[in-house]
Scaffold this motif. Sequence first.
Motif, PDB file in Angstrom:
ATOM      1  N   ARG A 190      39.554  27.864  40.287  1.00 13.36           N
ATOM      2  CA  ARG A 190      40.766  27.143  40.683  1.00 13.36           C
ATOM      3  C   ARG A 190      41.540  27.879  41.786  1.00 13.36           C
ATOM      4  O   ARG A 190      42.105  27.258  42.684  1.00 13.36           O
ATOM      5  N   LYS A 191      41.563  29.190  41.732  1.00 11.84           N
ATOM      6  CA  LYS A 191      42.310  29.981  42.718  1.00 11.84           C
ATOM      7  C   LYS A 191      41.521  30.206  44.003  1.00 11.84           C
ATOM      8  O   LYS A 191      42.065  30.721  44.985  1.00 11.84           O
ATOM      9  N   GLY A 192      40.232  29.847  43.993  1.00  7.50           N
ATOM     10  CA  GLY A 192      39.416  30.104  45.181  1.00  7.50           C
ATOM     11  C   GLY A 192      39.225  31.592  45.428  1.00  7.50           C
ATOM     12  O   GLY A 192      39.082  32.037  46.578  1.00  7.50           O
ATOM     13  N   THR A 193      39.222  32.377  44.356  1.00 11.05           N
ATOM     14  CA  THR A 193      39.149  33.829  44.480  1.00 11.05           C
ATOM     15  C   THR A 193      37.884  34.288  45.175  1.00 11.05           C
ATOM     16  O   THR A 193      37.899  35.250  45.954  1.00 11.05           O
ATOM     17  N   LEU A 194      36.777  33.611  44.911  1.00 13.44           N
ATOM     18  CA  LEU A 194      35.511  34.035  45.497  1.00 13.44           C
ATOM     19  C   LEU A 194      35.491  33.794  47.003  1.00 13.44           C
ATOM     20  O   LEU A 194      34.760  34.472  47.730  1.00 13.44           O
ATOM     21  N   ASP A 195      36.270  32.824  47.471  1.00  6.89           N
ATOM     22  CA  ASP A 195      36.375  32.589  48.909  1.00  6.89           C
ATOM     23  C   ASP A 195      37.294  33.619  49.565  1.00  6.89           C
ATOM     24  O   ASP A 195      37.077  34.024  50.708  1.00  6.89           O
ATOM     25  N   ASP A 196      38.331  34.023  48.842  1.00  5.55           N
ATOM     26  CA  ASP A 196      39.281  34.994  49.387  1.00  5.55           C
ATOM     27  C   ASP A 196      38.737  36.419  49.340  1.00  5.55           C
ATOM     28  O   ASP A 196      39.022  37.222  50.242  1.00  5.55           O
ATOM     29  N   TYR A 197      37.971  36.723  48.307  1.00  2.00           N
ATOM     30  CA  TYR A 197      37.422  38.074  48.140  1.00  2.00           C
ATOM     31  C   TYR A 197      35.900  37.956  48.135  1.00  2.00           C
ATOM     32  O   TYR A 197      35.267  37.871  47.080  1.00  2.00           O
ATOM     33  N   VAL A 198      35.335  37.955  49.333  1.00  3.16           N
ATOM     34  CA  VAL A 198      33.947  37.519  49.519  1.00  3.16           C
ATOM     35  C   VAL A 198      32.910  38.485  48.943  1.00  3.16           C
ATOM     36  O   VAL A 198      31.754  38.106  48.749  1.00  3.16           O
ATOM     37  N   TYR A 199      33.303  39.715  48.671  1.00  2.00           N
ATOM     38  CA  TYR A 199      32.329  40.676  48.154  1.00  2.00           C
ATOM     39  C   TYR A 199      32.213  40.653  46.634  1.00  2.00           C
ATOM     40  O   TYR A 199      31.357  41.342  46.063  1.00  2.00           O
ATOM     41  N   LEU A 200      33.088  39.880  45.967  1.00  2.34           N
ATOM     42  CA  LEU A 200      33.042  39.838  44.504  1.00  2.34           C
ATOM     43  C   LEU A 200      31.690  39.342  44.003  1.00  2.34           C
ATOM     44  O   LEU A 200      31.143  39.870  43.027  1.00  2.34           O
ATOM     45  N   GLU A 201      31.154  38.326  44.646  1.00  2.00           N
ATOM     46  CA  GLU A 201      29.863  37.792  44.241  1.00  2.00           C
ATOM     47  C   GLU A 201      28.764  38.851  44.376  1.00  2.00           C
ATOM     48  O   GLU A 201      27.888  38.970  43.519  1.00  2.00           O
ATOM     49  N   HIS A 202      28.845  39.629  45.441  1.00  2.00           N
ATOM     50  CA  HIS A 202      27.867  40.702  45.651  1.00  2.00           C
ATOM     51  C   HIS A 202      27.988  41.759  44.551  1.00  2.00           C
ATOM     52  O   HIS A 202      26.980  42.194  43.977  1.00  2.00           O
TER      53      HIS A 202
END
Length: 374
Positions: A299-311
């Motif tokens: 909902r917060k779009g966190t993965l778009d804002d903090y792009v290295y989290l997925e990595h």
Amino acid sequence: MVVRIFGISIVVTVISLVVAYLYGGVEALILCAILGIFEVSLSFDNAVINATVLRRMSEFWQKMFLTIGILIAVFGMRLVFPLAVVWITAGLNPVKALDVALNPPADGGEFFPDGSPSYETALTAAHPQIASFGGMFLMMLFLNFIFSQREITWLSWLERPLGRAGKLDQLAVVVASISLIVAAEFLTDEANRSTVLLAGLLGIVTYIAVDGLGSMFEVDEDDIDEAAASSGGGPSQLAVVTGKAGFFLFLYLEVLDASFSFDGVIGAFAITSDPIIIALGLGFIGAMFVRSITIFLVRKGTLDDYVYLEHGAHWAIGALAVILLVSLKWHVNEIITGLIGVVLIAAAFISSLVRNKRLAPEADAEVEKSTPVS
């Protein structure tokens, strides 16, 4: 929004702690709280990975994940799964397995007077199969990620060469298979070798099947527009396509969640062997909060804002896969397992902050350039 997302989890936590207190007093309440914290700390990387998949799903399938999915997570993995393992591996019928779980040996030993194993002993005996299946499923997830070329990389010195190597078809399957053979040969005794190989092979096949089915029915934006146009703008054909994609992504998420749950269920026995307390702590408290964190990230779009989290989450998955295989021979403390995931995700988050700060002046310049002069 925070209250709306985490409100249900907080209510469920309070109810679970009350039930634990009524069930076993203050000691049960404390154990339940510890298990809840233990599950959340161990599964934060799970929440990040779930969010990367969940944001690609329709609202309907997101709701399915939060309703039917949570029932599977709580009752299936944290209560039924351990009982089923005891039932199958110890040769006990379901009623006897439940009785063994609720009534451990009076002397505190590993076996009852009739020679049948205790609940904890039977579940621990099944660890090679569990670790092998879960380890190989998670390793396939990790390898498919790092062997893919991406525009944005975190550990560029390592991820970019691995991405180029991934051009070799089915490299992830090759590396995973070699890892399984090595683990079976050097980390497993001869009695369990064939079992570990079979369970690991099933883990690889399960990943390929579920991931492949999901990919088969996925559609990109161009396909969506084409399907809508060919059907005269009607939603029926498109709904069937997206429904299939959502269904298989839902299955993928459930298997993924199960693989993440293995170490938590096994590790819980270092705290208590009572299945009711485990279900309340790991399931109702831990699993609910992991779901809430997942929704918050989406909902917060966190993965778009903090792009290295997925990595960072995928590297944590790779570490967990290795730990599961290593645990075939040596016990790895669950605190270490949880800390590795937290450290990797924290490092990825900090790297994302640094990147955002570095790119901020460029973004401001672009905004000024695009703003018309009055």
